[in-house]
Design a protein around this motif. Sequence first.
Motif, PDB file in Angstrom:
ATOM      1  N   ASP A  17      20.554  20.115  63.921  1.00 40.70           N
ATOM      2  CA  ASP A  17      21.669  21.046  63.900  1.00 40.70           C
ATOM      3  C   ASP A  17      21.893  21.502  65.336  1.00 40.70           C
ATOM      4  O   ASP A  17      21.090  21.229  66.221  1.00 40.70           O
ATOM      5  N   LYS A  20      24.830  27.604  67.769  1.00 40.20           N
ATOM      6  CA  LYS A  20      26.128  27.991  68.309  1.00 40.20           C
ATOM      7  C   LYS A  20      25.972  29.098  69.341  1.00 40.20           C
ATOM      8  O   LYS A  20      25.172  30.013  69.186  1.00 40.20           O
ATOM      9  N   THR A  22      28.439  31.726  71.742  1.00 35.47           N
ATOM     10  CA  THR A  22      29.791  32.240  71.937  1.00 35.47           C
ATOM     11  C   THR A  22      29.938  32.780  73.357  1.00 35.47           C
ATOM     12  O   THR A  22      28.954  32.979  74.076  1.00 35.47           O
ATOM     13  N   PRO A  44      33.565  29.882  70.207  1.00 35.92           N
ATOM     14  CA  PRO A  44      32.330  29.088  70.334  1.00 35.92           C
ATOM     15  C   PRO A  44      32.326  28.216  71.589  1.00 35.92           C
ATOM     16  O   PRO A  44      33.362  27.718  72.015  1.00 35.92           O
ATOM     17  N   THR A  46      30.774  24.778  72.764  1.00 42.16           N
ATOM     18  CA  THR A  46      30.195  23.615  72.086  1.00 42.16           C
ATOM     19  C   THR A  46      29.594  22.581  73.034  1.00 42.16           C
ATOM     20  O   THR A  46      29.049  21.589  72.592  1.00 42.16           O
ATOM     21  N   LEU A 148      22.086  24.851  73.191  1.00 44.71           N
ATOM     22  CA  LEU A 148      22.847  23.852  72.443  1.00 44.71           C
ATOM     23  C   LEU A 148      22.052  22.577  72.153  1.00 44.71           C
ATOM     24  O   LEU A 148      22.598  21.612  71.634  1.00 44.71           O
TER      25      LEU A 148
END
Length: 328
Positions: A17, A20, A22, A44, A46, A148
């Motif tokens: 996974d 996330k 921000t 978000p 990414t 990430l």
Amino acid sequence: MQGAHLQPPLHSVGGTDVVKVTTKDIIEQFKLELVSGEEGIHRPITTSDISRPGLEMAGFFSYYPAKRIQLLGRSEMSFFELLSVKERMDRMTQLCTVNTPGIILSRDMEVPTELIEASERQQVPVMKTPIKTTRFSSRLTNYLESKLAPTTALHGVLVDIYGVGVLITGKSGVGKSETALELVKRGHRLIADDSVEIRQEDKDTLIGSSPELIEHLLEIRGLGIINVMTLFGAGAVRSHKRVTLVIDLELWDKNKHYDRLGLDEEKMKIIDSEITKITLPVRPGRNLAVIIEVAAMNFRLKRMGVNAAEQFTNRLADVIVDGEHDDI
């Protein structure tokens, strides 16, 4: 640990996974000054890639990476000041898109009015930092790569043994936690019990840690939950550790052949990395803590180029060859 009552909701075993992040997170992490576009701080982020839009300032937006954090340094802003009023408005309007997570100005430079207006229209956060451009870019990239990185959660125990991050796996009830307790008593450090969160920070770099809810806790059947740091001190625990060796405990099967020389090296794939795996059979009378301790030391020796199994095999081959020559 025995039950799932200690486990917080995690990713499925073996699955991956992405955590996330921000814009608000980086504002808080780096203490950035928010100038405009406050309504977009929950956008978000990414990708860990950061863009310095020099070509975009010149009007070339064909390959504009809008989903990246945009970092404006002295070079970009010096060129921006040479543009006409119309060009300034046009550049900043194109720079602020619905996908842009944020725009950061380094060196505490003054934010142009055109950027503030464009950011308010598209709700793109505009921030400032006093840090130099290159240094801030490096810090932000490292932070985003860590946050990430692909992650997974495995059932097992992670212990730091002589600097080797050993992940102890096996079926429930095989004795993982009891073995970890004995290792802690022998001076080694616990990272996680029951559920180990692992993130891949680089191609062959896996970092293991404990879920916050069960950090420093160990569950022993018949005894219950114990706090390792409280009982053994701060030196008995670590927050995270690189995973380099997996030891799988399984109940002794008399019909199964176990490696007796140590020549065969088994691998276990975690996310995209392959880790050395050793299978240890469990039966009464075997001191697993000592065996795992020696396995960690032997693993270190192998990485230093000292392989006892290969040395024995070579000596054995020499003896056989000498014996054949004597017969002749």
